[in-house]
Design a protein around this motif. Structure first.
Motif, mmCIF file in Angstrom:
data_model
loop_
_atom_site.group_PDB
_atom_site.id
_atom_site.type_symbol
_atom_site.label_atom_id
_atom_site.label_comp_id
_atom_site.label_asym_id
_atom_site.label_seq_id
_atom_site.Cartn_x
_atom_site.Cartn_y
_atom_site.Cartn_z
ATOM 1 N N GLY A 72 0.843 -1.181 0.000
ATOM 2 C CA GLY A 72 0.000 0.000 0.000
ATOM 3 C C GLY A 72 0.885 1.240 0.000
ATOM 4 N N ALA A 73 0.285 2.398 -0.178
ATOM 5 C CA ALA A 73 1.067 3.623 -0.179
ATOM 6 C C ALA A 73 0.259 4.715 0.507
ATOM 7 C CB ALA A 73 1.384 4.031 -1.616
ATOM 8 N N LEU A 74 0.938 5.551 1.228
ATOM 9 C CA LEU A 74 0.245 6.668 1.872
ATOM 10 C C LEU A 74 0.030 7.780 0.862
ATOM 11 C CD1 LEU A 74 1.909 7.071 5.369
ATOM 12 C CD2 LEU A 74 -0.332 6.127 4.805
ATOM 13 N N HIS A 75 -1.132 8.361 0.912
ATOM 14 C CA HIS A 75 -1.433 9.507 0.070
ATOM 15 C C HIS A 75 -0.589 10.693 0.558
ATOM 16 C CE1 HIS A 75 -3.758 12.855 -1.561
ATOM 17 N NE2 HIS A 75 -4.146 11.980 -2.474
ATOM 18 N N PRO A 76 -0.140 11.559 -0.364
ATOM 19 C CA PRO A 76 0.669 12.711 0.058
ATOM 20 C C PRO A 76 0.043 13.501 1.207
ATOM 21 C CG PRO A 76 0.523 12.662 -2.319
ATOM 22 C CD PRO A 76 -0.292 11.497 -1.821
ATOM 23 N N LEU A 77 -1.284 13.655 1.180
ATOM 24 C CA LEU A 77 -1.929 14.392 2.277
ATOM 25 C C LEU A 77 -1.687 13.692 3.609
ATOM 26 C CD1 LEU A 77 -5.364 15.409 0.733
ATOM 27 C CD2 LEU A 77 -3.583 16.965 1.547
ATOM 28 N N ASN A 78 -1.701 12.362 3.570
ATOM 29 C CA ASN A 78 -1.464 11.613 4.807
ATOM 30 C C ASN A 78 -0.017 11.748 5.274
ATOM 31 O OD1 ASN A 78 -3.880 10.563 5.666
ATOM 32 N ND2 ASN A 78 -3.829 8.925 4.139
ATOM 33 N N LYS A 79 0.883 11.837 4.295
ATOM 34 C CA LYS A 79 2.297 11.980 4.666
ATOM 35 C C LYS A 79 2.542 13.337 5.334
ATOM 36 C CE LYS A 79 4.089 8.859 1.213
ATOM 37 N NZ LYS A 79 4.677 8.723 -0.105
ATOM 38 N N GLU A 134 1.724 6.157 -5.390
ATOM 39 C CA GLU A 134 2.596 5.043 -5.014
ATOM 40 C C GLU A 134 4.073 5.407 -5.035
ATOM 41 O OE1 GLU A 134 1.293 1.894 -7.569
ATOM 42 O OE2 GLU A 134 -0.509 1.611 -6.350
ATOM 43 N N THR A 135 4.443 6.372 -5.895
ATOM 44 C CA THR A 135 5.880 6.612 -6.056
ATOM 45 C C THR A 135 6.376 7.884 -5.385
ATOM 46 O OG1 THR A 135 5.442 7.689 -8.162
ATOM 47 C CG2 THR A 135 6.002 5.355 -8.229
ATOM 48 N N HIS A 194 -11.125 11.820 -8.370
ATOM 49 C CA HIS A 194 -10.982 10.682 -9.289
ATOM 50 C C HIS A 194 -9.876 10.874 -10.314
ATOM 51 C CE1 HIS A 194 -13.366 13.556 -11.538
ATOM 52 N NE2 HIS A 194 -13.033 12.909 -12.620
ATOM 53 N N LYS A 195 -9.298 12.073 -10.406
ATOM 54 C CA LYS A 195 -8.241 12.281 -11.398
ATOM 55 C C LYS A 195 -6.852 11.978 -10.839
ATOM 56 C CE LYS A 195 -10.453 15.438 -14.522
ATOM 57 N NZ LYS A 195 -10.674 16.856 -14.782
ATOM 58 N N VAL A 196 -6.784 11.608 -9.577
ATOM 59 C CA VAL A 196 -5.491 11.357 -8.960
ATOM 60 C C VAL A 196 -4.845 10.129 -9.601
ATOM 61 C CG1 VAL A 196 -4.345 10.736 -6.817
ATOM 62 C CG2 VAL A 196 -6.225 12.359 -6.790
ATOM 63 N N SER A 197 -3.589 10.255 -9.983
ATOM 64 C CA SER A 197 -2.881 9.119 -10.556
ATOM 65 C C SER A 197 -2.363 8.236 -9.421
ATOM 66 C CB SER A 197 -1.731 9.635 -11.423
ATOM 67 O OG SER A 197 -0.589 8.853 -11.222
ATOM 68 N N LEU A 198 -2.730 6.959 -9.483
ATOM 69 C CA LEU A 198 -2.281 6.040 -8.434
ATOM 70 C C LEU A 198 -0.765 5.932 -8.444
ATOM 71 C CD1 LEU A 198 -4.865 3.144 -8.420
ATOM 72 C CD2 LEU A 198 -4.574 5.024 -6.808
ATOM 73 N N ASP A 199 -0.205 6.057 -9.635
ATOM 74 C CA ASP A 199 1.237 5.979 -9.752
ATOM 75 C C ASP A 199 1.899 7.111 -8.954
ATOM 76 O OD1 ASP A 199 3.447 4.656 -10.942
ATOM 77 O OD2 ASP A 199 3.768 6.509 -12.087
ATOM 78 N N PHE A 200 1.294 8.293 -9.028
ATOM 79 C CA PHE A 200 1.792 9.444 -8.266
ATOM 80 C C PHE A 200 1.743 9.131 -6.770
ATOM 81 C CE2 PHE A 200 0.207 13.274 -5.959
ATOM 82 C CZ PHE A 200 1.392 13.987 -5.926
#
Ligand code: PHE
Length: 498
Positions: A222-229, A487-488, A479-485
């Motif tokens: 899983g990956a934390l969303h930037p807002l969560n970081k 995750e990486t 909904h436009k958020v890139s999952l790749d963004f």
């Protein structure tokens, strides 16, 4: 080891080297990728070395193939037809077409005129030669069909112009023996096992060298969303400064907690439908349990209390009981301070959570965002404490040299907007809103007169967008958020916020 690898090794063993696989009957028809795969894996074991060789290959076009099949080029066919007549008689165009077919006649006549084999004599076409000339073009085509090329480059160009041949590149390989050449491929061990150690066979085994360059496969996670970081970074700053986190896990509030307790009058524009989302179901809530507090709020709005003259309007309980999506986390702060009034003591509280506002959505605004909010309760604390604290707090994020501007909030007095200089943008930007909570709010809760509370709030999205270089909020939320963004992207560090 594949059969092809065996054959390559056997051929090398027999001939010493392979100049070009294209010249070896057993390899020339093979797909070059298949050959390359076989050679690459042999080369990885140092058994062979190989170099790619590109060769020109000329191919006959369909037209040329038809001439080869017919055994003559059109120009020869036409001359033959004319020569079949008694000397000097010649043929009419129609007769030639009759004899050799229309398309052959069309191409053949032209070429034969050019070669000076035929000429026009009135409406007849007569021969300039006594016998059929040699069909050199056919000979060339035959040579190309069997060898793929011609010695004479000019002739090739002529044929190409006439669209009788096309050029392709074919790939062959020069192959030589490598230092580890052998007819058999040694099976290298990939892992040392406990068995090998126990029975000592590891001594005879050869092991595959470890590849320290290979990156390996990333495990799925899983990956934390930037807002969560960024939220986590703020939390850590709060904890390091002695704050406790408020339970902010409720998105709905009553008008009472969201507005009235904060001395926001019931006619305030912030309470309009255009600014606040009201719930349909349930549309209203029960009265709060603390009857005294409820009455105090009514009085302080309607008639004034605690030395305040109030707003002097008829305060409506129904308005206060309407359910809203909270428009700020200050509703949570109010509830926590109300609780504190039962046992007043200095506290530091914070929350970072979602709020909702009925706003026109654009590149930097959504109808929901996150607020970072802190409150500090203490005896006799002053505006100086607020300013000093803000300097410490933002100092933790590398932001110095704050400026404060008088502002207005219904629930704080004085209120200060906080500004910092953004070096990247080259201008002063607002980074927060703050103030000393009003006695109308605090005393109504039952907090002692000399217990003062300061508070401030800022958005979580703003610093996150700055940190991650996102200029459109829709790339961060929705909904436009890139999952790749998500995750990486790297961890956020708030030590240099601006
Ligand atoms: N509630 C304010 C806002 O929404 C922030 C704030 C919190 C201001 C506490 C003062 C005190 O901007």
């Amino acid at each position: 080891m594949s059969d092809l690898q065996h054959r390559l090794l056997a051929r090398l063993d027999a001939d010493g080297k392979i100049d070009n696989t294209l010249q070896v009957d057993e390899f020339k028809a093979l797909d070059s990728q298949q050959l390359q795969a076989a050679l690459t894996s042999l080369a990885a074991k140092s058994m062979v070395t190989s170099t790619k060789k590109e060769t020109d290959q000329w191919n006959l076009t369909d037209e040329a193939k038809r001439y080869v099949a017919a055994g003559a080029t059109p120009e020869i066919e036409v001359v033959k037809a004319v020569l079949s007549k008694p000397a000097g008689e010649g043929m009419s165009v129609a007769e030639i077409q009759e004899a050799v077919t229309k398309p052959i006649a069309a191409v053949g006549q032209g070429k034969a005129f050019k070669n000076k084999w035929l000429k026009k004599d009135g409406d007849r076409i007569v021969a300039l030669v006594d016998s059929t000339p040699t069909d050199t073009v056919l000979d060339q085509l035959n040579t190309i069909a069997s060898t793929g090329t011609l010695a004479d480059a000019k002739e090739l160009q002529e044929l190409k112009k006439r669209k009788l041949v096309t050029l392709t590149k074919i790939i062959g390989y020069q192959v030589e023996k490598g230092p580890e050449f052998s007819l058999e491929i040694k099976q290298l061990e990939t892992d040392i096992t406990s068995d090998m150690i126990v029975n000592g066979t590891w001594k005879e085994k050869e092991f595959k060298p470890l590849n320290f360059v290979s990156e390996g496969i990333y495990p799925q996670s899983g990956a934390l969303h930037p807002l969560n970081k960024v939220k986590e970074e703020f939390r850590q700053i709060f904890f390091s400064m002695g704050f406790t986190e408020m339970p902010s896990n409720q998105y709905t509030e009553t008008g009472f907690w969201n507005f009235d307790t904060l001395f926001v009058p019931q006619q305030h524009p912030a309470r309009d439908l255009q600014d606040t989302f009201y719930l349909k179901d349930p549309a209203v809530a029960k009265k709060p349990e603390d009857e005294t507090y409820w009455k105090n709020i009514q009085q302080v709005h309607q008639e004034g209390k605690y030395g305040s003259i109030g707003y002097r309007y008829p305060w409506k309980a129904e308005e206060s009981l309407r359910m809203v999506l909270r428009t700020h986390t200050t509703a949570i702060s109010a509830a926590m301070l109300h609780k504190l009034a039962q046992d007043p003591k200095p506290v530091r509280l914070f929350s970072i959570d979602r709020v909702f506002r009925n706003e026109a959505v654009d590149a930097t605004h959504l109808a929901e965002f996150h607020q970072v909010e802190g409150v500090i309760a203490g005896y006799d604390i002053t505006l100086g404490d607020l300013i000093g604290f803000m300097e410490d707090f933002f100092g933790k994020m590398g932001v110095d040299g704050l400026r404060f501007k008088a502002a207005y909030n219904p629930y704080t007095e004085p209120s200060l907007e906080i500004f910092a200089y953004h070096k990247g943008l080259g201008k002063w930007v607002e980074i927060g809103n703050s103030g000393m909570f009003r006695p109308e709010m605090l005393e109504a809760m039952g907090l002692p007169k000399n217990m003062r509370v300061l508070g401030w709030g800022l958005s979580l999205e703003r610093p996150t967008m700055i940190k991650y270089g996102v200029s459109n909020i829709r790339e961060l939320v929705g909904h436009k958020v890139s999952l790749d963004f998500v995750e990486t992207n790297p961890a956020a560090r708030l030590d240099e916020l601006l």
